[in-house]
Design an enzyme around this catalytic site. Structure first.
Site, PDB file in Angstrom:
ATOM      1  N   SER A 177      33.117 -15.860  -1.322  1.00  0.00           N
ATOM      2  CA  SER A 177      34.116 -16.764  -0.586  1.00  0.00           C
ATOM      3  C   SER A 177      35.003 -16.054  -0.022  1.00  0.00           C
ATOM      4  CB  SER A 177      34.702 -18.184  -1.716  1.00  0.00           C
ATOM      5  OG  SER A 177      33.114 -18.755  -2.197  1.00  0.00           O
ATOM      6  N   ARG A 178      34.821 -14.920   0.268  1.00  0.00           N
ATOM      7  CA  ARG A 178      36.077 -14.251   0.638  1.00  0.00           C
ATOM      8  C   ARG A 178      37.268 -13.906  -0.441  1.00  0.00           C
ATOM      9  NH1 ARG A 178      38.820 -14.463   4.109  1.00  0.00           N
ATOM     10  NH2 ARG A 178      39.309 -12.250   5.397  1.00  0.00           N
ATOM     11  N   LEU A 179      37.191 -13.895  -0.873  1.00  0.00           N
ATOM     12  CA  LEU A 179      38.505 -14.185  -2.254  1.00  0.00           C
ATOM     13  C   LEU A 179      38.360 -12.794  -2.625  1.00  0.00           C
ATOM     14  CD1 LEU A 179      38.047 -17.806  -4.279  1.00  0.00           C
ATOM     15  CD2 LEU A 179      39.855 -16.601  -1.506  1.00  0.00           C
TER      16      LEU A 179
END
Length: 268
Positions: free
Chosen positions: A245-247
């Site tokens: 999730s692009r985290l």
């Protein structure tokens, strides 16, 4: 007989290791203490930290494990060169192609950035070394502006290492020590190629190689006076660990005036 100094011996050790196993170890340098080498000189294994899966894994399994586990502040080494050693050895052990390939960014006199891929050949507590023609475009740009950037794009492992530093020429004796380990064909190529200059055809380049072969038909090929290494002395090193999730997990080490490093977590 003159006894070689520690830097010369260190350079030779590093050259042998990188040439035969793409292995880089941190050794005693002029500006810092020795740091530990991994166990098993040629049977290299990454240290058994939980963030690195078993070294018998595939790049795909390594990527999945690393993304699930992430990177925490508590797991980071205090010295970013040691942290790089961990990640570099893990990348080598997964079997990905050219783990020592790194993008090198320079800037010309008009402020135009240039980018190309070079190979990390040596590293130690002083920095990261690559070799090139000192008359090439990249060398001219470095001579005009020594501030450069490096990127190790281990995309297949969901990892990157980004480095900012100043490039400086290494001593001739260190360039010679590495040059003597290169295959004869690569030594001839260093003499024959006018790197970055326009040439009309490949046949002219091949003819130049044949000319150099005849010139150095007997004995060892000497080090060209226009060829050697640059050491990128880092002042900022960022470790990027991909997450879902692009985290992503990002930690940046910055060199302080007194010589120590600070580390900060960055937002993805």
């Amino acid at each position: 007989t003159k006894t070689p100094d520690n830097t010369h011996c260190s350079a030779i050790l590093l050259i042998v290791l990188v040439r035969f196993r793409l292995l880089a170890v941190l050794v005693l340098g002029r500006s810092g203490p020795a740091v530990p080498k991994s166990e098993g000189l040629f049977g290299i294994m990454a240290p058994p930290f939980s963030r690195n899966p078993p070294m018998t894994t595939t790049p795909e399994l390594f990527r999945a494990h690393a993304m699930a586990h992430g990177l925490s502040r508590e797991e980071l080494k205090a010295d970013p060169l040691l942290q790089f050693q961990d990640w570099f050895e893990a990348a080598i052990a997964t079997g990905i192609p050219e783990p020592n390939g790194m993008s090198l960014a320079t800037v010309d006199e008009e402020g135009q950035p240039w980018l190309r891929t070079v190979l990390l050949k040596l590293y130690d507590a002083r920095g990261f070394v690559f070799f090139t023609n000192y008359e090439s475009r990249k060398s001219r740009q470095i001579d005009g502006n020594a501030r450069v950037a490096l990127l190790f794009p281990w995309v297949g492992l969901a990892r990157q290492v980004k480095i900012l530093g100043r490039a400086e020429r290494i001593p001739t004796r260190e360039s010679l020590a590495y040059f003597l380990t290169r295959p004869r064909g690569s030594q001839l190529g260093a003499w024959a190629s006018p790197q970055s200059q326009v040439i009309r055809s490949r046949s002219l380049l091949e003819a130049k190689v044949e000319e150099v072969k005849r010139k150095f038909a007997q004995g060892e090929i000497p080090l060209p006076d226009f060829w050697g290494g640059y050491r990128v002395v880092p002042y900022r090193i960022e470790f990027w660990q991909g997450r879902d999730s692009r985290l992503h997990d990002r930690f940046a080490f910055s060199l302080q005036a007194e010589g120590g490093w600070t580390v900060e977590r960055l937002a993805p």
